[in-house]
Every structure is written in C-alpha cells, then in structure tokens.
Scaffold this motif. Sequence first.
Motif, PDB file in Angstrom:
ATOM      1  N   TYR A  37     -25.333  30.498  15.989  1.00  0.00           N
ATOM      2  CA  TYR A  37     -26.009  29.356  16.599  1.00  0.00           C
ATOM      3  C   TYR A  37     -26.638  28.537  15.476  1.00  0.00           C
ATOM      4  O   TYR A  37     -26.816  29.028  14.366  1.00  0.00           O
ATOM      5  CB  TYR A  37     -27.114  29.810  17.551  1.00  0.00           C
ATOM      6  CG  TYR A  37     -26.645  30.364  18.863  1.00  0.00           C
ATOM      7  CD1 TYR A  37     -26.100  31.640  18.955  1.00  0.00           C
ATOM      8  CD2 TYR A  37     -26.765  29.621  20.038  1.00  0.00           C
ATOM      9  CE1 TYR A  37     -25.675  32.154  20.168  1.00  0.00           C
ATOM     10  CE2 TYR A  37     -26.361  30.131  21.267  1.00  0.00           C
ATOM     11  CZ  TYR A  37     -25.815  31.398  21.319  1.00  0.00           C
ATOM     12  OH  TYR A  37     -25.410  31.895  22.530  1.00  0.00           O
ATOM     13  N   GLU A  46     -27.968  25.436  19.518  1.00  0.00           N
ATOM     14  CA  GLU A  46     -26.634  25.298  20.099  1.00  0.00           C
ATOM     15  C   GLU A  46     -25.689  26.352  19.541  1.00  0.00           C
ATOM     16  O   GLU A  46     -25.803  26.771  18.384  1.00  0.00           O
ATOM     17  CB  GLU A  46     -26.068  23.897  19.814  1.00  0.00           C
ATOM     18  CG  GLU A  46     -25.860  23.582  18.349  1.00  0.00           C
ATOM     19  CD  GLU A  46     -25.151  22.251  18.116  1.00  0.00           C
ATOM     20  OE1 GLU A  46     -24.669  21.635  19.084  1.00  0.00           O
ATOM     21  OE2 GLU A  46     -25.064  21.838  16.944  1.00  0.00           O
ATOM     22  N   TYR A  59     -15.142  27.922  19.447  1.00  0.00           N
ATOM     23  CA  TYR A  59     -15.912  27.034  18.584  1.00  0.00           C
ATOM     24  C   TYR A  59     -16.454  25.833  19.355  1.00  0.00           C
ATOM     25  O   TYR A  59     -15.825  25.353  20.302  1.00  0.00           O
ATOM     26  CB  TYR A  59     -15.035  26.496  17.437  1.00  0.00           C
ATOM     27  CG  TYR A  59     -14.520  27.553  16.518  1.00  0.00           C
ATOM     28  CD1 TYR A  59     -13.280  28.142  16.715  1.00  0.00           C
ATOM     29  CD2 TYR A  59     -15.279  27.973  15.416  1.00  0.00           C
ATOM     30  CE1 TYR A  59     -12.803  29.123  15.870  1.00  0.00           C
ATOM     31  CE2 TYR A  59     -14.805  28.952  14.556  1.00  0.00           C
ATOM     32  CZ  TYR A  59     -13.570  29.524  14.796  1.00  0.00           C
ATOM     33  OH  TYR A  59     -13.104  30.499  13.950  1.00  0.00           O
ATOM     34  N   ALA A  60     -17.587  25.334  18.894  1.00  0.00           N
ATOM     35  CA  ALA A  60     -18.083  24.057  19.392  1.00  0.00           C
ATOM     36  C   ALA A  60     -17.133  22.969  18.926  1.00  0.00           C
ATOM     37  O   ALA A  60     -16.557  23.050  17.830  1.00  0.00           O
ATOM     38  CB  ALA A  60     -19.489  23.790  18.861  1.00  0.00           C
ATOM     39  N   ASP A  61     -16.968  21.932  19.750  1.00  0.00           N
ATOM     40  CA  ASP A  61     -16.046  20.852  19.399  1.00  0.00           C
ATOM     41  C   ASP A  61     -16.416  20.223  18.049  1.00  0.00           C
ATOM     42  O   ASP A  61     -15.528  19.802  17.294  1.00  0.00           O
ATOM     43  CB  ASP A  61     -16.062  19.783  20.485  1.00  0.00           C
ATOM     44  CG  ASP A  61     -15.367  20.225  21.757  1.00  0.00           C
ATOM     45  OD1 ASP A  61     -15.591  19.595  22.809  1.00  0.00           O
ATOM     46  OD2 ASP A  61     -14.601  21.219  21.701  1.00  0.00           O
TER      47      ASP A  61
END
Length: 125
Positions: A37, A46, A59-61
Amino acid sequence: QVQLVESGGGLVQPGGSLRLSCAASGSIISIYAMDWYRQAPGKQRELVAAITSGGSTNYADSVKGRFAISRDNAKNTVYLQMNSLKPEDTAVYYCNAAIKSRPSDGSSWYVKAYWGQGTQVTVSS
C-alpha cells in the motif's frame, strides 16, 4: 510475535527505479496474501499491488506496467520493483500480510493482518 520489516525506500529522480523489500519474522506457520500500500500526504492509503500465496498478482491501474510484485516464500519476503518512477509515486509505502501464527504461550493458532512500519519513497529531481 510477528513483525514485518520494510527496507529499500529513498530518494530517486523521475524515471529511476527502486526495489522495496518486506520481511516477515516470528512464529509464522504460513503467509497468505501479501500486499503493498502507499499513502501520500493528505491522501488516503491505497492498494498498489497484491500477490497471493500461489503467485497471482494484481496492480493498481496507476502502476501497471511499471511496478512488479514478487515473493520468496522460503524467506517470508515480498518485494516491489518500481521502475519509471514519477513524482506522483512519492508516498510512504507499507507492506501488509495475512499471516497464520501461533502465540509463544502455545495456545491455538490464528490468522491476522499485519502491517510494516512504512518506508518513504520520494521521486524528485
């Protein structure tokens, strides 16, 4: 007592790379998902990347194609390779892991989510 200890943060120029590590220690029976995070000043924490015990990743974009999460189950360690870093990646990075452990008093095992202490990543010229 289970602990997560992170390392590898620092100051890097835009376009540079860093590799974060997070090692779990203590009376560990097994580790399930391990995640990274981040929290930038004034923003909510996040999820950046996650990896299951079997190696599946998410994965986060905002970091797809630039960051790679991996783990070494023999070392109870999760890594985050960060490439093509941008100023907006600046944040405190935390690892999180769901760990099955047994207390030192010998009582029954339990599963709990643990957090590391955080490591600062600053991307700036």
